[in-house]
Write a protein that holds these residues in place. Structure first.
Motif, PDB file in Angstrom:
ATOM      1  N   VAL A   1       0.840  -1.204   0.000  1.00 10.77           N
ATOM      2  CA  VAL A   1       0.000   0.000   0.000  1.00 10.77           C
ATOM      3  C   VAL A   1       0.873   1.250   0.000  1.00 10.77           C
ATOM      4  O   VAL A   1       0.586   2.230  -0.704  1.00 10.77           O
ATOM      5  CB  VAL A   1      -0.957  -0.015   1.211  1.00 10.77           C
ATOM      6  CG1 VAL A   1      -1.771   1.268   1.280  1.00 10.77           C
ATOM      7  CG2 VAL A   1      -1.887  -1.226   1.132  1.00 10.77           C
ATOM      8  N   ARG A   2       1.961   1.211   0.754  1.00 10.62           N
ATOM      9  CA  ARG A   2       2.868   2.363   0.831  1.00 10.62           C
ATOM     10  C   ARG A   2       3.439   2.692  -0.551  1.00 10.62           C
ATOM     11  O   ARG A   2       3.571   3.872  -0.914  1.00 10.62           O
ATOM     12  CB  ARG A   2       4.000   2.047   1.820  1.00 10.62           C
ATOM     13  CG  ARG A   2       5.061   3.132   1.966  1.00 10.62           C
ATOM     14  CD  ARG A   2       4.503   4.368   2.673  1.00 10.62           C
ATOM     15  NE  ARG A   2       5.503   5.397   2.811  1.00 10.62           N
ATOM     16  CZ  ARG A   2       6.235   5.601   3.911  1.00 10.62           C
ATOM     17  NH1 ARG A   2       6.063   4.816   4.963  1.00 10.62           N
ATOM     18  NH2 ARG A   2       7.108   6.570   3.959  1.00 10.62           N
ATOM     19  N   GLU A   3       3.752   1.674  -1.311  1.00 11.36           N
ATOM     20  CA  GLU A   3       4.307   1.877  -2.648  1.00 11.36           C
ATOM     21  C   GLU A   3       3.363   2.691  -3.525  1.00 11.36           C
ATOM     22  O   GLU A   3       3.790   3.602  -4.245  1.00 11.36           O
ATOM     23  CB  GLU A   3       4.582   0.508  -3.282  1.00 11.36           C
ATOM     24  CG  GLU A   3       5.042   0.533  -4.724  1.00 11.36           C
ATOM     25  CD  GLU A   3       5.083  -0.853  -5.330  1.00 11.36           C
ATOM     26  OE1 GLU A   3       4.995  -0.962  -6.571  1.00 11.36           O
ATOM     27  OE2 GLU A   3       5.190  -1.843  -4.572  1.00 11.36           O
ATOM     28  N   VAL A   4       2.069   2.380  -3.456  1.00 19.16           N
ATOM     29  CA  VAL A   4       1.081   3.083  -4.276  1.00 19.16           C
ATOM     30  C   VAL A   4       0.982   4.545  -3.862  1.00 19.16           C
ATOM     31  O   VAL A   4       1.034   5.456  -4.715  1.00 19.16           O
ATOM     32  CB  VAL A   4      -0.294   2.400  -4.173  1.00 19.16           C
ATOM     33  CG1 VAL A   4      -1.351   3.213  -4.927  1.00 19.16           C
ATOM     34  CG2 VAL A   4      -0.229   0.979  -4.718  1.00 19.16           C
ATOM     35  N   PHE A   5       0.875   4.804  -2.566  1.00 23.23           N
ATOM     36  CA  PHE A   5       0.697   6.183  -2.106  1.00 23.23           C
ATOM     37  C   PHE A   5       1.996   6.989  -2.206  1.00 23.23           C
ATOM     38  O   PHE A   5       1.955   8.193  -2.472  1.00 23.23           O
ATOM     39  CB  PHE A   5       0.122   6.207  -0.691  1.00 23.23           C
ATOM     40  CG  PHE A   5      -1.368   5.963  -0.663  1.00 23.23           C
ATOM     41  CD1 PHE A   5      -2.256   7.010  -0.830  1.00 23.23           C
ATOM     42  CD2 PHE A   5      -1.873   4.678  -0.501  1.00 23.23           C
ATOM     43  CE1 PHE A   5      -3.627   6.794  -0.841  1.00 23.23           C
ATOM     44  CE2 PHE A   5      -3.240   4.455  -0.501  1.00 23.23           C
ATOM     45  CZ  PHE A   5      -4.126   5.512  -0.665  1.00 23.23           C
ATOM     46  N   ASP A   6       3.127   6.350  -2.013  1.00 27.19           N
ATOM     47  CA  ASP A   6       4.399   7.060  -2.200  1.00 27.19           C
ATOM     48  C   ASP A   6       4.553   7.539  -3.639  1.00 27.19           C
ATOM     49  O   ASP A   6       5.027   8.653  -3.895  1.00 27.19           O
ATOM     50  CB  ASP A   6       5.577   6.151  -1.837  1.00 27.19           C
ATOM     51  CG  ASP A   6       5.806   6.048  -0.345  1.00 27.19           C
ATOM     52  OD1 ASP A   6       5.142   6.786   0.408  1.00 27.19           O
ATOM     53  OD2 ASP A   6       6.648   5.232   0.073  1.00 27.19           O
ATOM     54  N   ALA A   7       4.146   6.692  -4.576  1.00 24.72           N
ATOM     55  CA  ALA A   7       4.284   7.053  -5.991  1.00 24.72           C
ATOM     56  C   ALA A   7       3.302   8.151  -6.387  1.00 24.72           C
ATOM     57  O   ALA A   7       3.587   8.933  -7.308  1.00 24.72           O
ATOM     58  CB  ALA A   7       4.071   5.818  -6.862  1.00 24.72           C
ATOM     59  N   GLY A   8       2.160   8.224  -5.710  1.00 25.81           N
ATOM     60  CA  GLY A   8       1.117   9.151  -6.129  1.00 25.81           C
ATOM     61  C   GLY A   8       1.033  10.441  -5.361  1.00 25.81           C
ATOM     62  O   GLY A   8       0.325  11.374  -5.779  1.00 25.81           O
ATOM     63  N   LEU A   9       1.731  10.540  -4.220  1.00 20.37           N
ATOM     64  CA  LEU A   9       1.660  11.739  -3.391  1.00 20.37           C
ATOM     65  C   LEU A   9       2.931  12.560  -3.506  1.00 20.37           C
ATOM     66  O   LEU A   9       4.033  12.042  -3.336  1.00 20.37           O
ATOM     67  CB  LEU A   9       1.420  11.359  -1.920  1.00 20.37           C
ATOM     68  CG  LEU A   9       0.083  10.709  -1.553  1.00 20.37           C
ATOM     69  CD1 LEU A   9       0.041  10.404  -0.055  1.00 20.37           C
ATOM     70  CD2 LEU A   9      -1.089  11.574  -1.946  1.00 20.37           C
ATOM     71  N   ASP A  10       2.768  13.853  -3.771  1.00 21.52           N
ATOM     72  CA  ASP A  10       3.912  14.763  -3.793  1.00 21.52           C
ATOM     73  C   ASP A  10       4.198  15.351  -2.417  1.00 21.52           C
ATOM     74  O   ASP A  10       5.248  15.951  -2.193  1.00 21.52           O
ATOM     75  CB  ASP A  10       3.658  15.913  -4.783  1.00 21.52           C
ATOM     76  CG  ASP A  10       3.549  15.408  -6.221  1.00 21.52           C
ATOM     77  OD1 ASP A  10       4.241  14.418  -6.543  1.00 21.52           O
ATOM     78  OD2 ASP A  10       2.767  15.984  -6.992  1.00 21.52           O
ATOM     79  N   SER A  11       3.253  15.212  -1.493  1.00 22.74           N
ATOM     80  CA  SER A  11       3.421  15.726  -0.134  1.00 22.74           C
ATOM     81  C   SER A  11       2.762  14.747   0.822  1.00 22.74           C
ATOM     82  O   SER A  11       2.466  13.609   0.446  1.00 22.74           O
ATOM     83  CB  SER A  11       2.800  17.125  -0.012  1.00 22.74           C
ATOM     84  OG  SER A  11       1.419  17.088  -0.329  1.00 22.74           O
TER      85      SER A  11
END
Length: 533
Positions: free
Chosen positions: A377-387
Motif C-alpha cells: 500500500v505504501r508503494e502506491v501512495f508514495d508514488a502518487g503523493l507529492d506531499s
C-alpha cells in the motif's frame, strides 16, 4: 484473582480484578467515567431511538437522501479547525485489537498510524477490555513489553513508533461489567473515558494528543453527541478544548448522506473521515433490506468497482478536502500466504489496483490488517503523493443520491451462500471464545465481514427476490441443509479435537436463530455479547 463488586459513588464495577487492573479502575477514573455516563446517557438513548424510527421509515420504502434542513451547512464556506502535525501523513494505517503483542507489533510496523481497536476486531471480554487499557497506558508511556514464553521472543517498542489512534466501541453496545446508577454503562463512553483520563496529558505533553476513531455513526446528531462528550471531558480535566482529534468512520448508509454535517458538528475536533467499506456494505443490506430490487449480490461481488461504492468513495474525498479534512481509504483484509510467492503476487496485484483507485479518487491513505501488506500500500501512495496528503488537490466529483443508491450488480450463488455460512459460524465461534480478529481462507475477518455474511443470508431467506442464480429460492430448508454440510466441512478442517472443545454448535445455533428470525437483528454482537464472559 477474586470476583469483586467494587462500588465507587453510584458505579458498581463487576468482574474479576486481575493484577494491573487497579491501575485502570482507580476511584478518580471510575468517577470520571460515571460522570460522563450520567451526563450523556439520556442523549444517547434518544439517538438510538431516532435510529430505530428512521429504520422503520426505510422498511416502509422511504429512500435515504440528503437532508433538506441542513442544506445551508452543505453549501456553507467553512473548514475544520486543523490537522496536527503527527496526523498530516496517514498514507498507511494498520488496525488490530488491543492485545499486548499486537499493540507492540502494530506500533512497530512500517506505517504512519495504528488504530488500536476496542470494536470490530476485539471480542470484548472483561479481561480483554481492561487489559487493553493497561496495554495502551504502557504504550503511551513507552514502557510496553511482551515476552512470548512459547517462542522465547521478546517484544518492545522501537524508537519512533506509529501514531496511536484508539477506536472505542459503537454507541449501540453496553459494558455489562460497569453499572452506573444500576444500569450497564455505554461501552463507547467507558472505552473513551478510561483511555482519555489516563493518557491525554502524557500525549499532549509529548507533542501528540488523544486521537480517536469513531465507529458506526448514523447521523450528525450522533456526531454532535461525541463533540459534546469531548468538550465535557476536556473541561472536567482542565484540558484545552480541541485537544482531542477524531476521525469518523463513514460505515453506514445513512451517514453517507450526512458527511458535511458530521464534519460540521465535530469541526473543532475532527481531522478526517474514513471509508469503512465492510460495515458500509452491511449497512446497505440492513437499511434497504425489505425494499424491492434491493437484494444484495454475493459478498465478494460487491467491491469498490461497483458504481455505488465508487461514488461513496468519491463523495467522501470531495467532502473532506473541501473542509480541510483527510480522506482515509478502506481496509485491505488480505493476509500474505506463507511459502507461496505466486499467490501473494496475485493478491498484491489486486491490492495495488484497489489502492490506486482510492488514490485516484482523492484518498490520503488507507488501512491494512497485516504488516506484510504495508509496503504494498505504501508503494502506491508514495508514488502518487507529492506531499503528506492530497488536501491541496481539487476534486470535482458530482455524486447524487441515485449514485449512492445504485444497486450493486452481481449474482447470488450457492458458493456465496456457503461462504457466508462457513465464515459466520467460524467467526461467531471465535468471537464467543474471546477472539475478535480471525484469519480465515487468507483473509482477516472481523465483526464487519461476519455481519455481511449473516445479514445476506437473512435477506436472501426473507426477501421475495432471494433466489440463487440457478433459480432456486433461498428457503429455510436450503439454509438448514447448507448449515449442516458446512458444519461437517468445518469439523474436517479444524479437526475433531478442536471442534469438540470449541463452541461451534453454539455458534451454529445462534447463526440459525439470527437468519430465520422474523426481524433482522441490528448487530450480531449484541446477542453474542450475552454469551461472552
Amino acid at each position: 484473582m477474586t470476583e469483586t463488586v467494587t462500588t465507587v459513588g453510584n458505579a458498581d464495577i463487576l468482574g474479576r480484578l486481575e493484577p494491573g487492573f487497579e491501575r485502570v479502575l482507580t476511584e478518580e477514573a471510575v468517577a470520571f467515567t460515571s460522570r460522563l455516563v450520567r451526563q450523556f446517557r439520556p442523549t444517547l438513548q434518544a439517538c438510538l431511538s431516532t435510529r430505530a424510527a428512521k429504520q422503520a421509515l426505510f422498511d416502509r420504502g422511504v429512500r435515504p437522501d440528503f437532508l433538506p434542513d441542513t442544506q445551508h451547512i452543505r453549501d456553507g464556506r467553512w473548514t475544520i479547525r486543523g490537522v496536527p502535525a503527527d496526523l498530516q501523513d496517514r498514507r498507511v494505517e494498520i488496525t488490530g485489537p488491543v492485545e499486548r503483542k499486537t499493540v507492540i507489533n502494530a506500533l512497530n510496523a512500517p506505517v504512519q498510524c495504528y488504530m488500536a481497536d476496542f470494536e470490530d476486531s476485539l471480542a470484548p471480554t472483561w479481561q480483554a477490555v481492561i487489559q487493553g487499557q493497561v496495554n495502551l497506558m504502557d504504550a503511551v508511556a513507552g514502557t510496553i513489553e511482551f515476552h512470548d514464553t512459547g517462542t522465547g521472543k521478546h517484544y518492545a517498542l522501537i524508537d519512533k513508533p506509529a501514531t496511536l489512534i484508539v477506536r472505542p466501541r459503537g454507541w449501540h453496545l453496553l459494558e455489562k461489567h460497569i453499572l452506573v446508577d444500576g444500569a450497564p454503562a455505554p461501552a463507547a463512553i467507558v472505552d473513551f473515558a478510561l483511555y482519555f483520563f489516563h493518557n491525554a496529558r502524557t500525549l499532549i505533553n509529548r507533542g501528540s494528543g488523544p486521537y480517536f476513531y469513531l465507529p458506526k455513526l448514523e447521523s450528525h446528531l450522533e456526531a454532535r453527541l461525541w463533540n459534546d462528550l469531548f468538550i465535557a471531558a476536556q473541561d472536567v480535566l482542565g484540558i484545552n478544548r480541541g485537544s482531542i482529534k477524531a476521525t469518523v468512520l463513514i460505515e453506514t448508509l445513512p451517514a453517507a448522506f450526512e458527511m458535511d454535517e458530521i464534519l460540521y458538528e465535530l469541526r473543532d475536533h475532527v481531522v478526517g473521515l474514513n471509508c469503512g467499506r465492510w460495515d458500509y456494505i452491511f449497512s446497505m443490506i440492513k437499511t434497504l433490506k425489505l425494499q424491492p430490487g434491493r437484494v444484495m449480490a454475493d459478498r465478494f461481488a460487491v467491491d469498490m468497482t461497483q458504481h455505488c461504492m465508487d461514488s461513496y468513495s468519491k463523495l467522501l474525498c470531495q467532502t473532506c478536502h473541501k473542509r480541510g479534512a483527510l480522506a482515509l481509504g478502506g481496509m485491505s483484509p488480505l493476509i500474505p500466504v506463507k511459502n507461496d510467492p505466486a499467490a501473494n503476487e496475485k493478491a498484491f496485484g489486486r491490492v495495488r489496483a484497489d489502492k490506486q483507485r482510492e488514490l485516484d479518487n482523492g484518498h490520503d491513505g488507507a488501512w491494512v490488517a497485516h504488516p506484510g501488506l504495508a509496503p504494498v500500500v505504501r508503494e502506491v501512495f508514495d508514488a502518487g503523493l507529492d506531499s503528506a496528503n492530497q488536501l491541496a488537490r481539487p476534486l470535482d466529483w458530482v455524486v447524487s443520491a441515485d449514485d449512492l443508491l445504485c444497486q450493486p450488480e452481481g449474482p447470488i450463488t450457492e458458493a456465496g451462500l456457503r461462504n457466508n455460512v462457513s465464515v459466520a459460524i467460524q467467526y461467531i465461534e471465535a468471537w464467543m471464545t474471546g477472539r475478535g480478529c480471525v484469519p480465515l481462507y487468507n483473509l482477516m475477518e472481523d465483526a464487519a465481514t461476519a455481519e455481511i455474511s449473516r445479514a445476506q443470508v437473512w435477506q436472501w431467506i426473507h426477501h421475495p427476490e432471494g433466489r440463487l442464480d440457478d433459480g432456486r429460492e433461498v428457503t429455510i430448508e436450503l439454509f438448514e441443509q447448507v448449515l449442516a454440510e458446512e458444519m461437517d466441512i468445518i469439523r474436517m478442517e479444524v479437526g475433531d479435537e478442536r471442534f469438540a472443545s470449541g463452541r461451534f454448535s453454539e455458534a451454529r445455533d445462534l447463526l440459525f436463530q439470527l437468519c430465520v428470525a422474523e426481524e433482522l437483528e441490528n448487530f450480531l454482537t449484541v446477542p453474542a455479547y450475552e454469551r461472552l464472559a
